[in-house]
Motif scaffolding. Structure first.
Motif, PDB file in Angstrom:
ATOM      1  N   VAL A   1       0.848  -1.196   0.000  1.00 56.76           N
ATOM      2  CA  VAL A   1       0.000   0.000   0.000  1.00 56.76           C
ATOM      3  C   VAL A   1       0.877   1.238   0.000  1.00 56.76           C
ATOM      4  O   VAL A   1       1.630   1.486   0.953  1.00 56.76           O
ATOM      5  CB  VAL A   1      -0.940   0.012   1.227  1.00 56.76           C
ATOM      6  CG1 VAL A   1      -1.786   1.290   1.223  1.00 56.76           C
ATOM      7  CG2 VAL A   1      -1.834  -1.219   1.234  1.00 56.76           C
ATOM      8  N   CYS A   2       0.814   2.002  -1.074  1.00 60.91           N
ATOM      9  CA  CYS A   2       1.661   3.190  -1.225  1.00 60.91           C
ATOM     10  C   CYS A   2       0.806   4.441  -1.375  1.00 60.91           C
ATOM     11  O   CYS A   2      -0.349   4.380  -1.813  1.00 60.91           O
ATOM     12  CB  CYS A   2       2.572   3.054  -2.442  1.00 60.91           C
ATOM     13  SG  CYS A   2       3.805   1.748  -2.298  1.00 60.91           S
ATOM     14  N   ASP A   3       1.392   5.564  -1.023  1.00 61.14           N
ATOM     15  CA  ASP A   3       0.753   6.851  -1.270  1.00 61.14           C
ATOM     16  C   ASP A   3       1.156   7.323  -2.669  1.00 61.14           C
ATOM     17  O   ASP A   3       2.022   6.731  -3.320  1.00 61.14           O
ATOM     18  CB  ASP A   3       1.187   7.871  -0.217  1.00 61.14           C
ATOM     19  CG  ASP A   3       0.726   7.481   1.182  1.00 61.14           C
ATOM     20  OD1 ASP A   3      -0.362   6.872   1.298  1.00 61.14           O
ATOM     21  OD2 ASP A   3       1.465   7.761   2.144  1.00 61.14           O
ATOM     22  N   ALA A   4       0.560   8.425  -3.108  1.00 59.90           N
ATOM     23  CA  ALA A   4       0.834   8.920  -4.461  1.00 59.90           C
ATOM     24  C   ALA A   4       2.285   9.366  -4.644  1.00 59.90           C
ATOM     25  O   ALA A   4       2.775   9.410  -5.767  1.00 59.90           O
ATOM     26  CB  ALA A   4      -0.104  10.072  -4.795  1.00 59.90           C
ATOM     27  N   ASP A   5       2.970   9.674  -3.527  1.00 59.93           N
ATOM     28  CA  ASP A   5       4.381  10.086  -3.634  1.00 59.93           C
ATOM     29  C   ASP A   5       5.323   8.889  -3.621  1.00 59.93           C
ATOM     30  O   ASP A   5       6.543   9.053  -3.562  1.00 59.93           O
ATOM     31  CB  ASP A   5       4.740  11.066  -2.523  1.00 59.93           C
ATOM     32  CG  ASP A   5       4.459  10.509  -1.128  1.00 59.93           C
ATOM     33  OD1 ASP A   5       4.277   9.277  -1.001  1.00 59.93           O
ATOM     34  OD2 ASP A   5       4.423  11.302  -0.155  1.00 59.93           O
ATOM     35  N   LEU A   6       4.764   7.667  -3.662  1.00 67.25           N
ATOM     36  CA  LEU A   6       5.490   6.401  -3.732  1.00 67.25           C
ATOM     37  C   LEU A   6       6.084   5.961  -2.399  1.00 67.25           C
ATOM     38  O   LEU A   6       6.828   4.977  -2.340  1.00 67.25           O
ATOM     39  CB  LEU A   6       6.591   6.441  -4.809  1.00 67.25           C
ATOM     40  CG  LEU A   6       6.099   6.779  -6.220  1.00 67.25           C
ATOM     41  CD1 LEU A   6       7.273   6.818  -7.195  1.00 67.25           C
ATOM     42  CD2 LEU A   6       5.061   5.777  -6.694  1.00 67.25           C
ATOM     43  N   ARG A   7       5.730   6.674  -1.327  1.00 70.45           N
ATOM     44  CA  ARG A   7       6.087   6.189   0.005  1.00 70.45           C
ATOM     45  C   ARG A   7       5.099   5.104   0.420  1.00 70.45           C
ATOM     46  O   ARG A   7       3.920   5.160   0.085  1.00 70.45           O
ATOM     47  CB  ARG A   7       6.020   7.327   1.015  1.00 70.45           C
ATOM     48  CG  ARG A   7       7.351   8.003   1.271  1.00 70.45           C
ATOM     49  CD  ARG A   7       7.235   9.038   2.361  1.00 70.45           C
ATOM     50  NE  ARG A   7       8.544   9.522   2.764  1.00 70.45           N
ATOM     51  CZ  ARG A   7       8.803  10.776   3.119  1.00 70.45           C
ATOM     52  NH1 ARG A   7       7.844  11.671   3.095  1.00 70.45           N
ATOM     53  NH2 ARG A   7      10.015  11.127   3.476  1.00 70.45           N
ATOM     54  N   VAL A   8       5.603   4.128   1.155  1.00 68.39           N
ATOM     55  CA  VAL A   8       4.703   3.135   1.740  1.00 68.39           C
ATOM     56  C   VAL A   8       3.828   3.856   2.755  1.00 68.39           C
ATOM     57  O   VAL A   8       4.317   4.654   3.561  1.00 68.39           O
ATOM     58  CB  VAL A   8       5.505   1.995   2.402  1.00 68.39           C
ATOM     59  CG1 VAL A   8       4.557   1.035   3.110  1.00 68.39           C
ATOM     60  CG2 VAL A   8       6.333   1.254   1.359  1.00 68.39           C
ATOM     61  N   HIS A   9       2.540   3.580   2.701  1.00 69.84           N
ATOM     62  CA  HIS A   9       1.573   4.318   3.522  1.00 69.84           C
ATOM     63  C   HIS A   9       1.932   4.254   5.009  1.00 69.84           C
ATOM     64  O   HIS A   9       2.121   3.179   5.584  1.00 69.84           O
ATOM     65  CB  HIS A   9       0.175   3.733   3.320  1.00 69.84           C
ATOM     66  CG  HIS A   9      -0.883   4.472   4.075  1.00 69.84           C
ATOM     67  ND1 HIS A   9      -1.254   5.771   3.764  1.00 69.84           N
ATOM     68  CD2 HIS A   9      -1.648   4.103   5.144  1.00 69.84           C
ATOM     69  CE1 HIS A   9      -2.198   6.164   4.600  1.00 69.84           C
ATOM     70  NE2 HIS A   9      -2.459   5.174   5.439  1.00 69.84           N
ATOM     71  N   GLY A  10       2.071   5.427   5.600  1.00 67.56           N
ATOM     72  CA  GLY A  10       2.328   5.523   7.033  1.00 67.56           C
ATOM     73  C   GLY A  10       3.782   5.414   7.436  1.00 67.56           C
ATOM     74  O   GLY A  10       4.091   5.483   8.629  1.00 67.56           O
ATOM     75  N   LEU A  11       4.681   5.258   6.484  1.00 65.57           N
ATOM     76  CA  LEU A  11       6.098   5.100   6.801  1.00 65.57           C
ATOM     77  C   LEU A  11       6.919   6.142   6.054  1.00 65.57           C
ATOM     78  O   LEU A  11       6.673   6.422   4.887  1.00 65.57           O
ATOM     79  CB  LEU A  11       6.585   3.696   6.418  1.00 65.57           C
ATOM     80  CG  LEU A  11       5.859   2.529   7.112  1.00 65.57           C
ATOM     81  CD1 LEU A  11       6.327   1.205   6.538  1.00 65.57           C
ATOM     82  CD2 LEU A  11       6.110   2.571   8.622  1.00 65.57           C
ATOM     83  N   ALA A  12       7.920   6.692   6.733  1.00 67.74           N
ATOM     84  CA  ALA A  12       8.732   7.748   6.119  1.00 67.74           C
ATOM     85  C   ALA A  12       9.990   7.221   5.447  1.00 67.74           C
ATOM     86  O   ALA A  12      10.619   7.928   4.667  1.00 67.74           O
ATOM     87  CB  ALA A  12       9.120   8.779   7.188  1.00 67.74           C
ATOM     88  N   ASP A  13      10.346   5.967   5.736  1.00 65.22           N
ATOM     89  CA  ASP A  13      11.610   5.436   5.236  1.00 65.22           C
ATOM     90  C   ASP A  13      11.436   4.139   4.464  1.00 65.22           C
ATOM     91  O   ASP A  13      12.344   3.309   4.407  1.00 65.22           O
ATOM     92  CB  ASP A  13      12.599   5.232   6.393  1.00 65.22           C
ATOM     93  CG  ASP A  13      11.926   4.595   7.613  1.00 65.22           C
ATOM     94  OD1 ASP A  13      10.819   4.054   7.447  1.00 65.22           O
ATOM     95  OD2 ASP A  13      12.521   4.645   8.710  1.00 65.22           O
ATOM     96  N   ALA A  14      10.265   3.951   3.876  1.00 64.08           N
ATOM     97  CA  ALA A  14      10.006   2.784   3.022  1.00 64.08           C
ATOM     98  C   ALA A  14       9.261   3.255   1.778  1.00 64.08           C
ATOM     99  O   ALA A  14       8.359   4.108   1.862  1.00 64.08           O
ATOM    100  CB  ALA A  14       9.188   1.738   3.771  1.00 64.08           C
ATOM    101  N   TRP A  15       9.652   2.705   0.633  1.00 68.52           N
ATOM    102  CA  TRP A  15       9.123   3.157  -0.654  1.00 68.52           C
ATOM    103  C   TRP A  15       8.744   1.953  -1.510  1.00 68.52           C
ATOM    104  O   TRP A  15       9.265   0.853  -1.322  1.00 68.52           O
ATOM    105  CB  TRP A  15      10.170   3.987  -1.397  1.00 68.52           C
ATOM    106  CG  TRP A  15      10.809   5.070  -0.586  1.00 68.52           C
ATOM    107  CD1 TRP A  15      11.786   4.919   0.352  1.00 68.52           C
ATOM    108  CD2 TRP A  15      10.512   6.468  -0.625  1.00 68.52           C
ATOM    109  NE1 TRP A  15      12.126   6.142   0.897  1.00 68.52           N
ATOM    110  CE2 TRP A  15      11.356   7.108   0.314  1.00 68.52           C
ATOM    111  CE3 TRP A  15       9.632   7.251  -1.361  1.00 68.52           C
ATOM    112  CZ2 TRP A  15      11.340   8.477   0.528  1.00 68.52           C
ATOM    113  CZ3 TRP A  15       9.618   8.624  -1.160  1.00 68.52           C
ATOM    114  CH2 TRP A  15      10.448   9.226  -0.220  1.00 68.52           C
ATOM    115  N   GLY A  16       7.854   2.172  -2.454  1.00 65.89           N
ATOM    116  CA  GLY A  16       7.465   1.078  -3.336  1.00 65.89           C
ATOM    117  C   GLY A  16       7.016   1.590  -4.697  1.00 65.89           C
ATOM    118  O   GLY A  16       6.567   2.734  -4.837  1.00 65.89           O
TER     119      GLY A  16
END
Length: 428
Positions: A280-295
């Motif tokens: 689950v990612c946000d539109a900025d490609l960060r994993v939702h709810g996490l500042a240091d994980a991306w997808g």
């Protein structure tokens, strides 16, 4: 830490290496393979239009300055910020990280169909593409040399399951190659070839729109392919194919291209997943709810802000752009700058249906035949990574204009030690 060396993993890592200042950060890429495969070119590689080596990109050569670990990711413990990996040999171990990019891609989505695991093969790797090419040509060799009519029919029947991009392009390219090869097999008649495409829904190639999908269906059927809609594979035990419409026949070849699913490794993480097992990612490609994980890519559910309520499709078109955007956002985040949402409106789709044949719908413009095929090649050569590979691909295509296709089966590549094994007494 970049998990996965596919298109997203490669281009994200490359972007980071180019944008990061010396000493600002290190980049580590983990993938069991030492190369990235450009999957849109697999059909042409399987048909012999491209050299298999030219559709892969060596990670160590391109990602100079990055650490490459050839291993399988088995677990991600983001709470502890460690990844558990299983190397090609030896015991598993943990690798720590500060920031993680999850680009594990997708795997074939299979069903518990009797015989599928034993008889079927996918179409997602260059190894599978090479094997299929050798296998199809070996089937022609077998059929031309046997006097058993049933064995001949089985060898010349090729079954593909799934009417999306992979299935349609694979069957179209391999059928085109097989019919070309028949000029060297006077014992075989074109009518003996049977290519069967099995699709569970009522249409094929939904990505190119309904009109172009119908054109593709008509094109394949006019070429003699047996396209079966609203039909399912129920069994293929020992190569005996049983379909939901009651048809039964023997086939030495069963190719499974009926969809993909996010990497199952994601289930062994503490990262948020949706009901389809995607990150689950946000539109900025960060994993939702996490500042240091991306997808990004096939394993991520990224909101499509150009089409509210939907997600970005698992296509090369998005992977290309998401990777570049992801690298930009990570660098901005490390430097305390504001990151931006990923935005790209789907421009359309292109598909190859064999040499000089294709279908496309781009910016609402519909093309078919040679123009669509040319657009398919032009688009994908622009997207294949590195200038080196672009030139090699173009050279392959140019040579093909002046020389005939290479039609030779190297079937022994699947068991290269067999002849020596027998010579050394293993066959006694």
């Amino acid at each position: 830490m970049v998990l996965g060396g596919g298109y997203v993993g490669l281009y994200t890592s490359l972007g980071l290496l180019r944008k990061l200042r010396a000493g600002e950060a290190t980049v580590t890429v983990i993938d069991p393979r030492s190369y990235m495969t450009y999957q849109p070119f697999l059909p042409e590689a399987s048909a012999g239009s491209l050299s298999p080596r030219h559709v892969v990109v060596p990670l160590r050569r391109v990602l100079k300055g990055a650490e490459i670990i050839n291993a399988h990711v088995t677990k991600v413990d983001h709470a502890r910020k460690v990844v558990t990996v299983e190397p090609l040999e030896g015991p598993s171990y943990e690798v720590p990280y500060d920031e993680v990019v999850v680009a594990l891609g997708s795997k074939a989505r299979t069903l518990p169909i009797p015989g599928l695991a034993e008889q079927g093969i996918g179409f997602k790797t260059v190894e599978e593409a090479i094997w299929l090419r050798n296998h199809v040509l070996r089937c022609l060799d077998l059929a031309a040399s046997t006097q058993d009519a049933e064995r001949r029919s089985r060898a010349l029947t090729f079954t593909f399951v799934g009417g999306g991009y992979a299935g349609v392009e694979a069957i179209a390219e391999l059928e085109d190659m097989a019919r070309y090869a028949l000029r060297y097999y006077p014992q075989l008649h074109p009518d003996e070839l049977r290519f069967v495409l099995v699709e569970a829904t009522g249409r094929i190639l939904p990505e190119v729109g309904e009109d172009m999908g119908r054109y593709t269906l008509d094109e394949l059927r006019q070429r003699g392919l047996d396209v079966l809609l609203e039909t399912r594979l129920e069994s293929c035990v020992d190569g005996h194919v049983v379909l939901s419409d009651g048809q039964r026949f023997d086939s030495d070849t069963v190719v499974w291209t009926a969809g993909v699913k996010a990497s199952p490794v994601l289930a062994n993480t503490d990262l948020p997943l949706d009901d389809k097992g995607r990150l689950v990612c946000d539109a900025d490609l960060r994993v939702h709810g996490l500042a240091d994980a991306w997808g990004a890519g096939d394993n991520a559910a990224v909101p499509d802000i150009t089409n509210p309520g939907s997600f970005c499709s698992p296509s090369a078109q998005h992977a290309v752009r998401q990777a570049t955007h992801l690298a930009d956002n990570i660098v901005k985040s490390l430097r305390g700058k504001e990151i931006e949402p990923y935005r790209h409106k789907h421009v359309g789709s292109v598909a190859s249906l064999g040499l000089h044949k294709g279908v496309a719908q781009v910016y609402g413009v519909k093309l078919r035949g040679w123009p669509a095929w040319f657009m398919h090649r032009t688009y994908h050569v622009s997207r294949v990574p590195t200038l080196n590979r672009k030139i090699r691909v173009i050279v392959d295509w140019t040579l093909a204009l002046f020389f005939k296709r290479e039609i030779v089966s190297l079937g022994e590549m699947a068991a290269p030690r067999e002849e020596f094994h027998q010579a050394a007494g293993g066959g006694q």
